[in-house]
Design a protein around this motif. Structure first.
Motif, mmCIF file in Angstrom:
data_model
loop_
_atom_site.group_PDB
_atom_site.id
_atom_site.type_symbol
_atom_site.label_atom_id
_atom_site.label_comp_id
_atom_site.label_asym_id
_atom_site.label_seq_id
_atom_site.Cartn_x
_atom_site.Cartn_y
_atom_site.Cartn_z
ATOM 1 N N GLY A 186 0.844 -1.192 0.000
ATOM 2 C CA GLY A 186 0.000 0.000 0.000
ATOM 3 C C GLY A 186 0.877 1.238 0.000
ATOM 4 N N GLU A 187 0.757 2.053 1.039
ATOM 5 C CA GLU A 187 1.564 3.275 1.119
ATOM 6 C C GLU A 187 2.866 3.057 1.887
ATOM 7 N N ARG A 188 3.085 1.819 2.354
ATOM 8 C CA ARG A 188 4.289 1.535 3.139
ATOM 9 C C ARG A 188 5.387 0.954 2.266
ATOM 10 N N LEU A 189 6.610 1.364 2.546
ATOM 11 C CA LEU A 189 7.758 0.780 1.860
ATOM 12 C C LEU A 189 8.661 0.130 2.902
ATOM 13 N N VAL A 190 9.017 -1.114 2.675
ATOM 14 C CA VAL A 190 9.871 -1.831 3.616
ATOM 15 C C VAL A 190 11.085 -2.374 2.865
ATOM 16 N N GLN A 191 12.264 -1.961 3.312
ATOM 17 C CA GLN A 191 13.478 -2.473 2.687
ATOM 18 C C GLN A 191 13.792 -3.858 3.247
ATOM 19 N N LEU A 192 13.833 -4.845 2.355
ATOM 20 C CA LEU A 192 14.110 -6.230 2.768
ATOM 21 C C LEU A 192 15.591 -6.548 2.668
ATOM 22 N N ARG A 193 16.270 -5.859 1.769
ATOM 23 C CA ARG A 193 17.710 -6.060 1.635
ATOM 24 C C ARG A 193 18.345 -4.740 1.221
ATOM 25 N N ALA A 194 19.349 -4.329 1.950
ATOM 26 C CA ALA A 194 20.111 -3.154 1.539
ATOM 27 C C ALA A 194 20.917 -3.534 0.307
ATOM 28 N N GLY A 195 21.131 -2.595 -0.587
ATOM 29 C CA GLY A 195 21.863 -2.935 -1.808
ATOM 30 C C GLY A 195 22.386 -1.705 -2.503
ATOM 31 N N ALA A 196 22.502 -1.815 -3.822
ATOM 32 C CA ALA A 196 23.220 -0.827 -4.609
ATOM 33 C C ALA A 196 22.536 0.543 -4.660
ATOM 34 N N VAL A 197 21.251 0.615 -4.351
ATOM 35 C CA VAL A 197 20.594 1.927 -4.246
ATOM 36 C C VAL A 197 20.387 2.229 -2.767
ATOM 37 N N ALA A 198 20.916 3.361 -2.318
ATOM 38 C CA ALA A 198 20.824 3.691 -0.891
ATOM 39 C C ALA A 198 19.379 4.013 -0.509
ATOM 40 N N ARG A 199 18.993 3.585 0.686
ATOM 41 C CA ARG A 199 17.639 3.845 1.179
ATOM 42 C C ARG A 199 17.358 5.344 1.217
ATOM 43 N N GLU A 200 18.363 6.103 1.650
ATOM 44 C CA GLU A 200 18.199 7.559 1.744
ATOM 45 C C GLU A 200 17.907 8.168 0.373
ATOM 46 N N GLU A 201 18.486 7.583 -0.653
ATOM 47 C CA GLU A 201 18.286 8.097 -2.011
ATOM 48 C C GLU A 201 16.826 7.904 -2.446
ATOM 49 N N ILE A 202 16.245 6.769 -2.066
ATOM 50 C CA ILE A 202 14.832 6.521 -2.383
ATOM 51 C C ILE A 202 13.969 7.520 -1.612
ATOM 52 N N GLU A 203 14.298 7.702 -0.343
ATOM 53 C CA GLU A 203 13.509 8.619 0.498
ATOM 54 C C GLU A 203 13.587 10.040 -0.035
ATOM 55 N N ARG A 204 14.787 10.423 -0.425
ATOM 56 C CA ARG A 204 15.000 11.790 -0.885
ATOM 57 C C ARG A 204 14.267 12.038 -2.208
ATOM 58 N N ARG A 205 14.443 11.112 -3.130
ATOM 59 C CA ARG A 205 13.888 11.340 -4.460
ATOM 60 C C ARG A 205 12.362 11.312 -4.451
ATOM 61 N N LEU A 206 11.779 10.447 -3.614
ATOM 62 C CA LEU A 206 10.324 10.307 -3.623
ATOM 63 C C LEU A 206 9.642 11.057 -2.486
ATOM 64 N N GLY A 207 10.430 11.543 -1.530
ATOM 65 C CA GLY A 207 9.820 12.219 -0.389
ATOM 66 C C GLY A 207 8.994 11.267 0.449
ATOM 67 N N VAL A 208 9.487 10.060 0.626
ATOM 68 C CA VAL A 208 8.774 9.044 1.410
ATOM 69 C C VAL A 208 9.696 8.493 2.483
ATOM 70 N N THR A 209 9.126 7.690 3.395
ATOM 71 C CA THR A 209 9.934 6.981 4.385
ATOM 72 C C THR A 209 10.046 5.532 3.965
ATOM 73 N N VAL A 210 11.262 5.001 4.055
ATOM 74 C CA VAL A 210 11.459 3.575 3.777
ATOM 75 C C VAL A 210 11.829 2.897 5.084
ATOM 76 N N GLU A 211 10.942 2.022 5.573
ATOM 77 C CA GLU A 211 11.242 1.293 6.800
ATOM 78 C C GLU A 211 12.261 0.194 6.509
ATOM 79 N N VAL A 212 12.886 -0.259 7.579
ATOM 80 C CA VAL A 212 13.821 -1.374 7.419
ATOM 81 C C VAL A 212 13.197 -2.610 8.051
ATOM 82 N N ALA A 213 13.179 -3.710 7.305
ATOM 83 C CA ALA A 213 12.583 -4.939 7.841
ATOM 84 C C ALA A 213 13.365 -5.386 9.060
#
Ligand code: TXA
Ligand code: MG
Length: 310
Positions: free
Chosen positions: A179-206
């Motif tokens: 839904g509106e939640r994003l959960v990172q299941l594996r850290a990898g080549a795209v930084a979580r902060e980069e996703i948050e910054r570009r989309l203006g969202v929060t990415v939780e960590v599993a």
């Protein structure tokens, strides 16, 4: 030494024929198979010596191909701005999407990405089908970033399309969209902060326990409604999942492989479990499965399906 594909066309021909072929992506080399071909996908598990049916990432050539496989919520659609790229999205699977059950380990979600590598994109397009591809290393070993490492890892037995060294060298970031939640299941080549910054969202960590290395443990993992009795002889009123020569049984029954072939059994496992469960029986009795070869993966999967639910 295996046959070495010299071109994208060579490699595509292997994959279209149901064979495996390793190929470069921008992250690491993948061990590819036609994701719609259950036998081909099973060879991935056999070749890697992967002890359980971990769902695989499905690699697509473009958004058209990806949108046939999964439902993209508006948030998921925004995340595709990272494609082609090293972000894998776990999305609700479209029913009848043609993917082999073993590729998604029977889950109702599918992990998809469009790799940012011209050879990978040309290859998927030439095959004309999505490719299932884990990292091209024997299970438990390091992921390969050159064709030479792939060849060494599998003692030359796996064909490799050589595309030079991988740029990123670390696997893709995996994010589950709920839904509106994003959960990172594996850290990898795209930084979580980069996703948050570009989309203006929060990415939780599993949570650690929900580690993607063991998605079979995740609550979302497919578990039948029925109770499961393993290494069992069926009783009246139960459904029976047989293997090999089966005892006489009057009730609802499927046989994973009448001839006792573990490869055939693995191919049938998820679909037959789904079929028996759809009949809404209380208990599915399962015949003993030998613990050799793919039997290890089959038994692991059965044990997870039979485990007490929290
Ligand atoms: O960079 C990469 O992602 C490389 C290249 C080849 O694309 N591939 C890769 O695949 O790392 P693999 O199989 O080594 O890792 C896939 C991970 C597994 O840990 C699996 O559990 C997780 O993705 N996964 C796949 N489908 C999933 C799903 N539906 N839900 C949760 N996790 C999933
Ligand atoms: Mg891996």
């Amino acid at each position: 030494m295996s046959y070495e594909p010299k071109s994208v066309a060579d490699a595509a021909a292997l994959l279209r024929a149901g064979k495996l072929c390793a190929f470069p992506t921008e992250t690491v080399y993948g061990l590819g198979a036609d994701a719609t071909d259950a036998d081909a996908v099973l060879s991935i598990y056999e070749t890697k010596g992967r002890p359980r049916f971990n769902p695989l990432i499905i690699h697509c050539a473009d958004l058209d191909m990806a949108s046939m496989l999964a439902d993209f919520s508006p948030l998921a659609a925004r995340l595709t701005s990272f494609w082609p790229g090293s972000l894998t999205l776990v999305l609700p699977a479209k029913s009848g999407n043609g993917l082999a059950d073993v590729a998604t380990a029977g889950l109702d979600t599918v992990a998809i990405r469009i790799p940012d590598h011209p050879i990978a994109l040309a290859l998927i397009a030439a095959v004309g089908r999505p490719l299932a591809a884990p990292s091209a290393n024997p299970s438990g070993r390091l992921s390969p970033t050159t064709a030479e490492q792939v060849r060494r890892g599998f003692a030359g037995k796996v064909p490799v399309l050589d595309g030079g060294p991988c740029r990123a060298g670390v696997e893709s970031t995996i994010v589950r969209v709920e839904g509106e939640r994003l959960v990172q299941l594996r850290a990898g080549a795209v930084a979580r902060e980069e996703i948050e910054r570009r989309l203006g969202v929060t990415v939780e960590v599993a949570e650690k326990d929900a580690a993607v290395a063991a998605p079979g443990m995740l609550a979302s993992h497919y578990a039948p409604n029925a109770q499961m009795r393993l290494n069992a002889v069926p009783r009246d009123g139960e459904a029976y999942l047989a293997f090999g020569a089966a005892p006489q049984f009057g009730g609802l029954m499927r046989n994973l492989s009448p001839s006792g072939d573990l490869h055939e059994a693995a191919r049938n496992l998820f679909s037959m479990l789904h079929e028996l469960d759809a009949a809404r029986v209380g208990v599915i009795a399962v015949a003993p499965i030998p613990e050799t070869g793919l039997g290890e993966a089959i038994n692991d999967r059965l044990q997870r399906a039979a485990a007490p639910r929290g």
